[in-house]
Design an enzyme around this catalytic site. Structure first.
Site, PDB file in Angstrom:
ATOM      1  CG  PHE A 281      -0.524   0.570   2.457  1.00 43.14           C
ATOM      2  CD1 PHE A 281       0.278   0.260   3.433  1.00 43.14           C
ATOM      3  CD2 PHE A 281      -1.014   2.001   2.803  1.00 43.14           C
ATOM      4  CE1 PHE A 281       0.589   0.804   4.604  1.00 43.14           C
ATOM      5  CE2 PHE A 281      -0.506   2.680   3.924  1.00 43.14           C
ATOM      6  CZ  PHE A 281       0.313   2.129   4.928  1.00 43.14           C
ATOM      7  CE  LYS A 282       4.576   1.613   4.561  1.00 41.86           C
ATOM      8  NZ  LYS A 282       4.061   0.223   4.984  1.00 41.86           N
TER       9      LYS A 282
END
Ligand SMILES: *Cc1c(COP(=O)(O)O)cnc(C)c1O
Length: 497
Positions: A112-113
């Site tokens: 998700f970064k």
């Protein structure tokens, strides 16, 4: 929009200053002076447009020193089909009645970064032009695994920037390590630390606040900035996907406009769940924020008792990106909930530094308790959840997502609350093939990581994302390892100054 420091409310920066600087000189974190509202009508309007347009609309409320053209330019560069393997960018997957996974891992590094780190380099580039006289920005990162790779990928060959990533040598998964040490790009460097994530993060924070280092960089026309979630430019793009997910739920008829939802987030540094908190504060109809931890359950204990205590054993778990005992972004929550009392935050953070613990006031505790619910689960429970979700719903989730699903199920059992829910799914399962294979009861101890991926594919038929399939073709470039005390020297060496 003005940004204050959590440790000094009188600091008043523009967004571009806050983003280039990363952290305030007093050690505090930048926060917007007020949270701009979003109305029900605006949400309905956003439901009709694509992710990149939703992002531009929301970002423009916070980045008032950027033109709308600048913002639209970089949201379309970040959120397009070349960068994200799903046209929705962050699609919703319905698991069972009212329970939805928000898949945040369709970007280039499969975690998700990417949602923030695909856009941060653009924010940084324009911010540096506005606020830093075109100095070369040195991005310094401490990573528990996923941030490092996502930041390297986002910043590689970006104009006017260089990036140095420190990771705990034995604290990341083999795939995460390979992803980092094979990174391509002319402006990148990666170094292992003999220590855990907290050691790396503490080292990076100390370097940021060291005036001697700042001076040495300045004479070389360089300045540090941060791509960790202490940087406001990391948190802001994360607010977008909660609002976008809500739009998608309306669009698909799963909820009606204005319905309340709950949000569950597998939590480490408290950045992701804090973004959901800000989305709620803007006006997104969120009832409960459910904070999920692994065995490093410092946040579970904090939310349930009002005492934060990092003096405890550190565990290496199967969800390594959540193996954290100092959750930096909690400081922003405390600041907001206290009513922006910088003196109170200075006191709490000094307690944390000197004693490793603090207790919040009854008022703050009561406010946190009314909004958050917290739980944790063990590695065995995480594995069991991966197996159950696969067998019952034909869905393969990674270990971090499984922690969130497990804690959500605990919440539902203990409260009976069946409000529609969004569970943040933070990584693709092929990032952690060994743990996921084990969870399914298929031992992969005898084979390497790539064979584990293949084995997982044979058993589940779930597609291996291309960026993970192709890492083994890449050469290893970075082999440096250092003690936390020598990070400064290593930086000078890598920068050649
Ligand atoms: C970083 C990360 C987390 C934790 O997110 P925070 O914003 O630090 O709370 C959870 N899962 C994965 C896969 C991550 O990479």
């Amino acid at each position: 929009m003005i940004y204050n420091s959590t440790r000094d409310s009188s600091v008043g920066y523009t967004a571009s200053q806050a983003i280039t600087q990363g952290i305030s000189v007093d050690g505090g974190l930048f926060v917007p002076e007020e949270i701009p509202p979003i109305t029900s009508n605006e949400i309905r309007m956003l439901a009709k447009v694509n992710y990149s347009s939703r992002a531009a609309y929301i970002l423009s409320k916070y980045l008032t020193d950027f033109s709308i053209e600048e913002i639209e330019d970089f949201t379309s560069l970040a959120y397009n089909s070349e960068r994200f393997r799903s046209p929705a960018v962050a699609p919703i997957h319905g698991l069972y009645d009212g329970v939805n996974l928000l898949e945040l891992w369709h970007g280039p590094t499969c975690a998700f970064k990417d949602m923030a780190l695909q856009i941060l380099p653009h924010l940084m580039r324009i911010s540096a032009r506005k606020a830093a006289q075109d100095k070369t920005i040195i991005i310094l990162v401490a990573t528990s695994g996923d941030t490092g790779k996502a930041a390297l990928e986002g910043f590689r060959d970006a104009e006017n920037t260089r990036i140095i990533v420190f990771y705990p040598e034995d604290g990341v998964s083999p795939i995460q390590k390979l992803q980092m040490i094979t990174q391509e790009g002319e402006n990148v460097a990666v170094c292992g630390i003999k220590g855990n994530f907290d050691d790396a993060q503490t080292g990076v924070k100390a370097i940021f606040n060291d005036p001697k280092t700042a001076k040495r960089l300045d004479t070389n026309n360089m300045m540090f900035s941060s791509a960790n979630s202490i940087n406001w430019g990391r948190l802001l793009p994360q607010i977008v996907y909660y609002i976008s997910a809500y739009c998608d739920l309306i669009d698909s008829g799963k909820i009606n406009a204005d319905d309340l939802i709950n949000v569950v987030v597998p939590t480490g540094n408290f950045g992701n769940i804090l973004s959901a908190y800000y989305a709620r504060k803007m006006g997104l109809p969120i009832a409960k924020l459910i904070c999920a931890s692994n065995q490093n359950r410092v946040l579970t204990d904090f939310i349930n008792t009002g005492e934060y205590n990092r003096n405890r054993s550190f565990y290496t778990t199967t969800s390594p990106s959540m193996d954290i005992l100092i959750s930096s972004n909690l400081e922003r929550l405390l600041y907001d909930i206290s009513g922006c009392k910088d003196d109170e935050i200075r006191y709490l953070m000094r307690e944390l530094k000197e004693k490793g613990r603090y207790a919040v006031s009854d008022k703050i505790f009561a406010d946190i308790k009314s909004l958050f619910w917290a739980g944790w689960c063990s590695d065995e429970q995480t594995a069991q959840t991966i197996k159950n979700v696969f067998e019952n719903h034909d869905y393969l989730c990674d270990t971090h997502t499984a922690v969130a699903v497990n804690v959500y199920e605990q919440y539902r059992k203990s409260t009976g609350d069946k409000t529609p829910v969004i569970i943040a799914s933070t990584a693709n399962p092929y990032k952690f093939p060994a743990s996921v294979l084990d969870a399914l009861g298929k031992n992969g101890a005898d084979v390497n990581e790539f064979e584990k991926m293949d084995r997982l594919y044979e058993i589940t038929g779930k597609e291996i994302p291309e960026p993970l399939r192709s890492i083994h073709e890449k050469g290893k470039r970075f082999t440096d390892v250092c003690n936390p005390a020598d990070m400064n020297k290593m930086i000078y060496k890598l920068l050649g100054i």
